[in-house]
Write a protein that holds these residues in place. Sequence first.
Motif, PDB file in Angstrom:
ATOM      1  N   ALA A  15     -10.187 -20.398  16.179  1.00 33.77           N
ATOM      2  CA  ALA A  15      -9.396 -19.700  15.390  1.00 33.77           C
ATOM      3  C   ALA A  15      -9.182 -20.700  14.667  1.00 33.77           C
ATOM      4  CB  ALA A  15      -8.148 -20.000  16.385  1.00 33.77           C
ATOM      5  N   PHE A  16     -10.584 -21.237  14.086  1.00 35.55           N
ATOM      6  CA  PHE A  16     -10.435 -22.795  13.362  1.00 35.55           C
ATOM      7  C   PHE A  16      -9.953 -21.807  11.736  1.00 35.55           C
ATOM      8  CE2 PHE A  16     -11.669 -25.957   9.951  1.00 35.55           C
ATOM      9  CZ  PHE A  16     -10.744 -26.344  10.136  1.00 35.55           C
ATOM     10  N   PRO A  17      -9.728 -21.968  10.817  1.00 38.07           N
ATOM     11  CA  PRO A  17      -9.874 -21.651   9.224  1.00 38.07           C
ATOM     12  C   PRO A  17     -11.503 -21.272   8.619  1.00 38.07           C
ATOM     13  CG  PRO A  17      -8.153 -22.875   8.902  1.00 38.07           C
ATOM     14  CD  PRO A  17      -9.324 -22.468  10.039  1.00 38.07           C
ATOM     15  N   SER A  18     -11.553 -22.082   8.590  1.00 33.53           N
ATOM     16  CA  SER A  18     -13.120 -22.654   7.805  1.00 33.53           C
ATOM     17  C   SER A  18     -14.241 -23.426   8.963  1.00 33.53           C
ATOM     18  CB  SER A  18     -12.688 -23.659   7.314  1.00 33.53           C
ATOM     19  OG  SER A  18     -11.472 -23.598   6.059  1.00 33.53           O
ATOM     20  N   LEU A  19     -14.861 -22.476  10.229  1.00 32.45           N
ATOM     21  CA  LEU A  19     -15.935 -22.335  10.645  1.00 32.45           C
ATOM     22  C   LEU A  19     -16.671 -23.045  10.789  1.00 32.45           C
ATOM     23  CD1 LEU A  19     -15.651 -19.755  13.423  1.00 32.45           C
ATOM     24  CD2 LEU A  19     -14.776 -22.066  13.529  1.00 32.45           C
ATOM     25  N   GLU A  20     -17.564 -22.995   8.702  1.00 27.84           N
ATOM     26  CA  GLU A  20     -18.670 -23.847   8.163  1.00 27.84           C
ATOM     27  C   GLU A  20     -18.774 -25.303   8.049  1.00 27.84           C
ATOM     28  OE1 GLU A  20     -15.624 -22.872   5.326  1.00 27.84           O
ATOM     29  OE2 GLU A  20     -16.670 -21.786   6.854  1.00 27.84           O
ATOM     30  N   LYS A  21     -16.985 -25.988   8.414  1.00 31.19           N
ATOM     31  CA  LYS A  21     -16.692 -27.160   8.475  1.00 31.19           C
ATOM     32  C   LYS A  21     -17.116 -28.211   9.373  1.00 31.19           C
ATOM     33  CE  LYS A  21     -13.855 -27.160   3.826  1.00 31.19           C
ATOM     34  NZ  LYS A  21     -12.454 -27.330   3.689  1.00 31.19           N
ATOM     35  N   VAL A  22     -16.923 -27.230  10.843  1.00 31.50           N
ATOM     36  CA  VAL A  22     -17.164 -27.840  11.827  1.00 31.50           C
ATOM     37  C   VAL A  22     -18.343 -27.276  12.373  1.00 31.50           C
ATOM     38  CG1 VAL A  22     -16.354 -27.322  14.056  1.00 31.50           C
ATOM     39  CG2 VAL A  22     -14.696 -26.521  12.341  1.00 31.50           C
ATOM     40  N   LYS A  23     -19.220 -28.986  13.475  1.00 34.46           N
ATOM     41  CA  LYS A  23     -20.351 -28.771  13.923  1.00 34.46           C
ATOM     42  C   LYS A  23     -19.689 -28.842  15.690  1.00 34.46           C
ATOM     43  CE  LYS A  23     -24.825 -30.383  15.008  1.00 34.46           C
ATOM     44  NZ  LYS A  23     -25.113 -29.459  15.762  1.00 34.46           N
ATOM     45  N   ILE A  24     -20.185 -27.262  16.680  1.00 36.36           N
ATOM     46  CA  ILE A  24     -20.033 -27.846  17.606  1.00 36.36           C
ATOM     47  C   ILE A  24     -21.933 -27.755  18.422  1.00 36.36           C
ATOM     48  CG2 ILE A  24     -19.622 -25.776  19.428  1.00 36.36           C
ATOM     49  CD1 ILE A  24     -18.392 -23.628  17.590  1.00 36.36           C
ATOM     50  N   HIS A  25     -20.827 -28.979  19.288  1.00 37.82           N
ATOM     51  CA  HIS A  25     -22.163 -29.503  20.425  1.00 37.82           C
ATOM     52  C   HIS A  25     -21.681 -29.116  21.517  1.00 37.82           C
ATOM     53  CE1 HIS A  25     -25.181 -32.953  21.703  1.00 37.82           C
ATOM     54  NE2 HIS A  25     -23.999 -32.601  22.727  1.00 37.82           N
ATOM     55  N   TYR A  26     -23.036 -28.328  21.921  1.00 38.30           N
ATOM     56  CA  TYR A  26     -23.230 -27.955  23.517  1.00 38.30           C
ATOM     57  C   TYR A  26     -23.403 -28.516  24.555  1.00 38.30           C
ATOM     58  CZ  TYR A  26     -21.129 -23.421  21.150  1.00 38.30           C
ATOM     59  OH  TYR A  26     -21.023 -22.484  20.437  1.00 38.30           O
ATOM     60  N   LEU A  27     -22.949 -28.856  25.761  1.00 37.17           N
ATOM     61  CA  LEU A  27     -23.532 -29.852  26.540  1.00 37.17           C
ATOM     62  C   LEU A  27     -24.606 -29.095  27.256  1.00 37.17           C
ATOM     63  CD1 LEU A  27     -20.078 -31.700  27.405  1.00 37.17           C
ATOM     64  CD2 LEU A  27     -21.535 -32.444  25.669  1.00 37.17           C
ATOM     65  N   GLU A  28     -25.511 -29.956  27.435  1.00 33.26           N
ATOM     66  CA  GLU A  28     -26.783 -29.169  28.117  1.00 33.26           C
ATOM     67  C   GLU A  28     -26.291 -28.962  29.952  1.00 33.26           C
ATOM     68  OE1 GLU A  28     -29.770 -31.067  29.080  1.00 33.26           O
ATOM     69  OE2 GLU A  28     -30.584 -31.513  26.775  1.00 33.26           O
ATOM     70  N   ILE A  29     -25.065 -29.848  30.226  1.00 33.82           N
ATOM     71  CA  ILE A  29     -24.686 -29.854  31.392  1.00 33.82           C
ATOM     72  C   ILE A  29     -22.758 -29.676  30.902  1.00 33.82           C
ATOM     73  CG2 ILE A  29     -23.851 -30.790  33.268  1.00 33.82           C
ATOM     74  CD1 ILE A  29     -26.607 -32.182  33.694  1.00 33.82           C
ATOM     75  N   PRO A  30     -22.646 -28.659  32.079  1.00 35.41           N
ATOM     76  CA  PRO A  30     -20.872 -28.764  31.475  1.00 35.41           C
ATOM     77  C   PRO A  30     -20.361 -29.726  32.192  1.00 35.41           C
ATOM     78  CG  PRO A  30     -21.564 -26.350  32.097  1.00 35.41           C
ATOM     79  CD  PRO A  30     -22.987 -27.774  32.162  1.00 35.41           C
ATOM     80  N   VAL A  31     -18.679 -29.709  31.765  1.00 37.26           N
ATOM     81  CA  VAL A  31     -17.793 -31.436  32.089  1.00 37.26           C
ATOM     82  C   VAL A  31     -16.340 -30.046  32.897  1.00 37.26           C
ATOM     83  CG1 VAL A  31     -16.763 -33.008  31.781  1.00 37.26           C
ATOM     84  CG2 VAL A  31     -19.747 -33.302  30.916  1.00 37.26           C
ATOM     85  N   THR A  32     -16.396 -30.614  34.374  1.00 39.57           N
ATOM     86  CA  THR A  32     -14.675 -29.912  34.299  1.00 39.57           C
ATOM     87  C   THR A  32     -14.163 -31.805  35.190  1.00 39.57           C
ATOM     88  OG1 THR A  32     -16.048 -29.763  36.337  1.00 39.57           O
ATOM     89  CG2 THR A  32     -16.161 -27.994  35.234  1.00 39.57           C
ATOM     90  N   GLU A  33     -13.185 -30.974  35.147  1.00 43.90           N
ATOM     91  CA  GLU A  33     -11.989 -31.658  35.437  1.00 43.90           C
ATOM     92  C   GLU A  33     -11.073 -31.343  36.506  1.00 43.90           C
ATOM     93  OE1 GLU A  33     -10.675 -35.471  36.058  1.00 43.90           O
ATOM     94  OE2 GLU A  33     -12.590 -35.203  34.659  1.00 43.90           O
ATOM     95  N   THR A  34     -11.141 -31.989  37.089  1.00 42.19           N
ATOM     96  CA  THR A  34      -9.859 -31.396  38.515  1.00 42.19           C
ATOM     97  C   THR A  34      -8.560 -31.684  37.822  1.00 42.19           C
ATOM     98  OG1 THR A  34     -11.410 -31.425  40.312  1.00 42.19           O
ATOM     99  CG2 THR A  34      -9.211 -31.064  41.073  1.00 42.19           C
TER     100      THR A  34
END
Length: 61
Positions: A15-34
Amino acid sequence: MGLGFTVLPAHAVAAFPSLEKVKIHYLEIPVTETLYLGVHLNKSMPSRVNTVIVAAKQCLL
């Protein structure tokens, strides 16, 4: 230096209007929290609190 980071849900990033200003880092192992919900068994709960609990449960399904 004006640098920082935060952790956001994917829909917030999308939803961020300026996606070119954002760096997305994907984790190799997803993190979850109960998540836990604690309530007092012998106390009545205000309806506003129950409304929030119902909305949160719907979002987590």
